[in-house]
Design an enzyme around this catalytic site. Structure first.
Site, PDB file in Angstrom:
ATOM      1  N   GLU A  45      -7.431   4.568   6.649  1.00  0.00           N
ATOM      2  CA  GLU A  45      -6.821   5.857   6.288  1.00  0.00           C
ATOM      3  C   GLU A  45      -7.794   6.951   6.700  1.00  0.00           C
ATOM      4  OE1 GLU A  45      -5.817   6.418   2.132  1.00  0.00           O
ATOM      5  OE2 GLU A  45      -4.744   8.267   2.600  1.00  0.00           O
ATOM      6  N   CYS A 243      -2.366   7.353   0.717  1.00  0.00           N
ATOM      7  CA  CYS A 243      -1.642   8.532   0.247  1.00  0.00           C
ATOM      8  C   CYS A 243      -1.315   9.499   1.369  1.00  0.00           C
ATOM      9  CB  CYS A 243      -2.463   9.260  -0.806  1.00  0.00           C
ATOM     10  SG  CYS A 243      -2.635   8.345  -2.322  1.00  0.00           S
ATOM     11  N   ASN A 374       4.072   4.148   0.325  1.00  0.00           N
ATOM     12  CA  ASN A 374       2.711   3.720  -0.022  1.00  0.00           C
ATOM     13  C   ASN A 374       2.656   3.434  -1.525  1.00  0.00           C
ATOM     14  OD1 ASN A 374      -0.138   3.307   0.094  1.00  0.00           O
ATOM     15  ND2 ASN A 374      -0.408   5.355  -0.708  1.00  0.00           N
ATOM     16  N   GLU A 375       2.128   4.369  -2.301  1.00  0.00           N
ATOM     17  CA  GLU A 375       2.101   4.114  -3.751  1.00  0.00           C
ATOM     18  C   GLU A 375       3.275   4.849  -4.384  1.00  0.00           C
ATOM     19  OE1 GLU A 375      -1.799   5.099  -5.218  1.00  0.00           O
ATOM     20  OE2 GLU A 375      -2.557   3.109  -4.728  1.00  0.00           O
TER      21      GLU A 375
HETATM   22  O1  AHR Z   1      -7.735   4.191  -0.773  1.00  0.00           O
HETATM   23  C1  AHR Z   1      -7.694   5.480  -1.295  1.00  0.00           C
HETATM   24  C2  AHR Z   1      -6.354   5.804  -1.921  1.00  0.00           C
HETATM   25  O2  AHR Z   1      -6.126   4.961  -3.004  1.00  0.00           O
HETATM   26  C3  AHR Z   1      -5.164   5.592  -1.046  1.00  0.00           C
HETATM   27  O3  AHR Z   1      -4.908   6.662  -0.240  1.00  0.00           O
HETATM   28  C4  AHR Z   1      -4.060   5.407  -2.038  1.00  0.00           C
HETATM   29  O4  AHR Z   1      -3.031   4.595  -1.547  1.00  0.00           O
HETATM   30  C5  AHR Z   1      -4.748   4.841  -3.247  1.00  0.00           C
HETATM   31  O5  AHR Z   1      -4.424   5.537  -4.386  1.00  0.00           O
END
Ligand code: AHR
Length: 654
Positions: A45, A243, A374-375
């Site tokens: 990321e 995220c 994602n989340e």
């Molecule tokens: O890995 C950091 C963050 O942790 C990521 O962006 C997210 O998916 C999680 O909350």
């Protein structure tokens, strides 16, 4: 203090264990499950200056003046000062993706000079003797302008220079480039561009790349960082997050189509980690997308990893704006997913396959899976996901979908999604756990009771977060050891878990927002944390089949602070045993291997060990915790091995 107490309790419990002989029994002829080739992968990321300022090797920050403050990162100097000599122009009507450029005017008839100095990403890492590629786009009518470019060390001295005279372009945009060598090494260099003469010149995309990018690709990636990934031989690479996929709101979500094609046409976007944490603000953090989806696919191919893109599901970050796309307006999002599959795999005659081919890759990238969301969580997520699933499986029946189980490994949100996703027969449930080390030790049996169904688990983001003063949670040995212990349970349950990735991957010592992280960098160096070596040892020693391993007829998941798993590597004919000794003293274990066709002969031990649970690697001591390779004697029916205090041991038995 809290951390010390945690460790004292841990020690107290651990030391009550009496010293006694232990016998591990491994049935070599009774493999219980296949280990997926994808098992251990990496999560990428653009967080912590992972892409811009990190693996994307561009050294100029704000190269096209599109940051919120157009001259952020730049210093303009002129003597004497003349109003209007440097202007930021905006041509939004003609160019929405890259609207701003700089107009420099040197009065005709007067020999004048001014300079633009770029500070880089916390400076620029420059290496003595290495070539650097300086380039810029420009447009000029008639001009008599000379450009001198120099790298400056922290004292302002030149450590490499070049000069060029850009011919007038009649107003059209052209590119100029020049390569020059650095005469010294400097971690915090700057790039000074002196413009001399008379006339008007428009400038954009001012860029500097080192000559030693990964595979020598122009405009490519930092080779030392990519090498760290290649060395792990990861089974997959998840990108672009995280995220970052969701965005603060939907307008800031990650849109892959905006990250391909010529880099000067890739529209910059604020990085959500720019403002996410008030305690770690990064006002200069933007995504230029020089590292875009084409480059991600190429990276995956280079390092032999399956690509695993994660796409927005029609929901922005639920911790931020929580914006949703109405269900009847989800089509463009679903179309993005279908088009991505065509971009990766389609024939060169297809719309998106042609774009891939025009970018230099006519062969398909063999994309087999994708994450949707994602989340994300809640019934709203399931409703949206169902529409994606329907459309993707109708067009690509064998394509696998990875779906979110929310932000944590348990609780109502998790239960709702876990149930819902399994009812949908989703291919992979993406579980995330950022938890204290004790959680990892205590959850080595997490997957023992999971259903053995077609729905598999992707441990998509995890890391042990030792107690500490937030946000500085450290990558210490305790954290890494606990993850090593936990992963024995993942490996034992390879029938359930087919992919796992630690997160986040990279962090710059001066540009991070989130810690701990797997790999740390500064402008000149890169080093693995103890967690990195744990992940690497697992990945390089994954084997192809799980073997049953028991002690007193039970799996080894915490008894006597031991954690163990065994695998068969059918390619090399070796049994691979992984054992964590989480006690502060050595323990001996005898091994009984049954079902061997020939007696075992030799064994090789890779060991990560430290008696100091707080030990860490750093730029100064990058190998404080580093695998040792040891040949171990192997004789008798039940040879004994010694497990050092606080050690992670990988033993390959021929
Ligand atoms: O890995 C950091 C963050 O942790 C990521 O962006 C997210 O998916 C999680 O909350």
């Amino acid at each position: 203090m809290k951390q010390k107490l945690q460790i004292l309790i841990f020690l107290f419990l651990a030391l009550r264990v009496p010293a006694q002989d232990k016998l591990f029994k491994i049935a070599v002829d009774k493999p219980v499950a296949a280990i997926a080739p994808t098992m251990y992968g990496v999560f990428f990321e653009d967080i912590n200056m992972g892409a811009d300022g990190g693996i994307y090797a561009e050294l100029v920050k704000n190269r096209s003046f599109e940051f919120f403050r157009p001259l952020m990162g730049w210093k303009v100097e002129q003597e004497p000062h003349r109003e209007g000599a440097v202007l930021v122009l905006n041509r939004k009507g003609q160019n929405t993706n890259n609207p701003r450029f700089l107009r420099v005017t040197l009065q005709p008839g007067q020999r004048q000079a001014l300079s633009l100095t770029n500070e880089g990403f916390r400076g620029m890492g420059i290496k003595k003797g290495l070539y650097y590629d300086f380039s810029f786009m420009y447009a000029s009518m008639e001009s008599d302008i000379k450009i001198r470019v120099s790298l400056r060390n922290a004292k302002g001295q030149a450590i490499g220079e070049a000069a060029l005279v850009p011919p007038a372009t009649g107003g059209a945009w052209k590119k100029q480039e020049i390569r020059f060598a650095a005469t010294d090494t400097e971690e915090k260099a700057r790039l000074k561009i002196s413009i001399e003469g008379s006339g008007v010149i428009d400038l954009d995309m001012i860029s500097l790349f080192p000559g030693d990018t990964w595979k020598g690709r122009k405009g490519g990636m930092r080779a030392d960082m990519v090498q760290m990934l290649a060395d792990m031989k990861p089974g997959f690479i998840r990108f672009p997050g995280g995220c970052i996929v969701e965005g603060f709101d939907l307008s800031q979500r990650y849109q892959w189509k905006k990250t391909i094609g010529p880099i000067e046409e890739r529209q910059l976007l604020i990085n959500r980690w720019n403002f996410e944490f008030a305690h770690r603000p990064a006002p200069d953090y933007f995504q230029t997308f020089g590292l875009g989806f084409f480059e991600y696919f190429q990276l995956a191919e280079d390092i032999g990893a399956e690509p695993l893109p994660i796409l927005n599901c029609g929901m922005a970050c639920q911790f931020n704006s929580a914006e949703l796309v109405p269900l009847d307006q989800l089509d463009p999002y679903i179309q993005d997913a279908l088009d991505l599959i065509e971009f990766a795999n389609g024939a060169v005659t297809s719309t998106w396959g042609k774009i891939r081919s025009d970018m230099g890759h006519p062969e398909p990238f063999h994309l087999k899976m994708m994450g949707v969301g994602n989340e994300n969580w809640g019934p709203q997520y399931l409703e949206r996901l169902q529409l994606f699933q329907k459309a993707i499986s109708a067009r690509y029946p064998d394509f696998k979908i990875v779906a979110s189980s929310g932000t944590g490994p348990e609780g109502e949100r998790f239960d709702l999604l876990n149930r819902g996703l399994r009812a949908m027969n989703i291919d992979f449930v993406d579980e995330h756990y950022y938890q204290p080390p004790q959680w990892f030790f205590g959850n080595a049996k997490r997957y023992d009771s999971y259903p053995r169904t077609a729905t598999k688990v992707f441990a998509g983001e995890y890391a042990a977060h030792p107690a500490g003063v937030a946000p500085e949670k450290k990558n210490n040995w305790l954290a890494a050891l606990s993850v090593a212990a936990f992963l024995t349970g993942v490996e034992r349950n390879a029938a359930v878990v087919e992919m796992a990735s630690y997160a986040p991957l990279f962090a710059h010592t001066e540009g991070w927002q989130w810690s701990p992280d797997l790999i740390w960098v500064n402008n000149l160096n890169v080093w693995g944390t103890p967690d990195y070596y744990v992940q690497k040892l697992y990945s390089l020693n994954k084997g192809s089949k799980v073997l049953p391993l028991t002690m007193n007829d039970e799996v080894v998941a915490g008894q006597d602070s031991l954690y163990a798993s065994a695998a068969l590597d059918e390619h090399t004919g070796e049994v691979i045993l992984k054992v964590v000794n989480a006690l502060p003293r050595a323990q001996s274990v005898s091994l009984s291997l049954t079902g061997l066709k020939k007696p075992a002969t030799i064994a090789r031990l890779s060991r990560l060990q430290s008696s100091d649970l707080y030990a860490m690697n750093s730029a100064e001591h990058p190998r404080a915790i580093y695998p040792e390779e040891i040949a171990i004697p192997w004789s008798g029916k039940q040879p004994s091995i010694t497990l050092m205090p606080y050690s992670f041991n990988v033993i390959r038995i021929k």
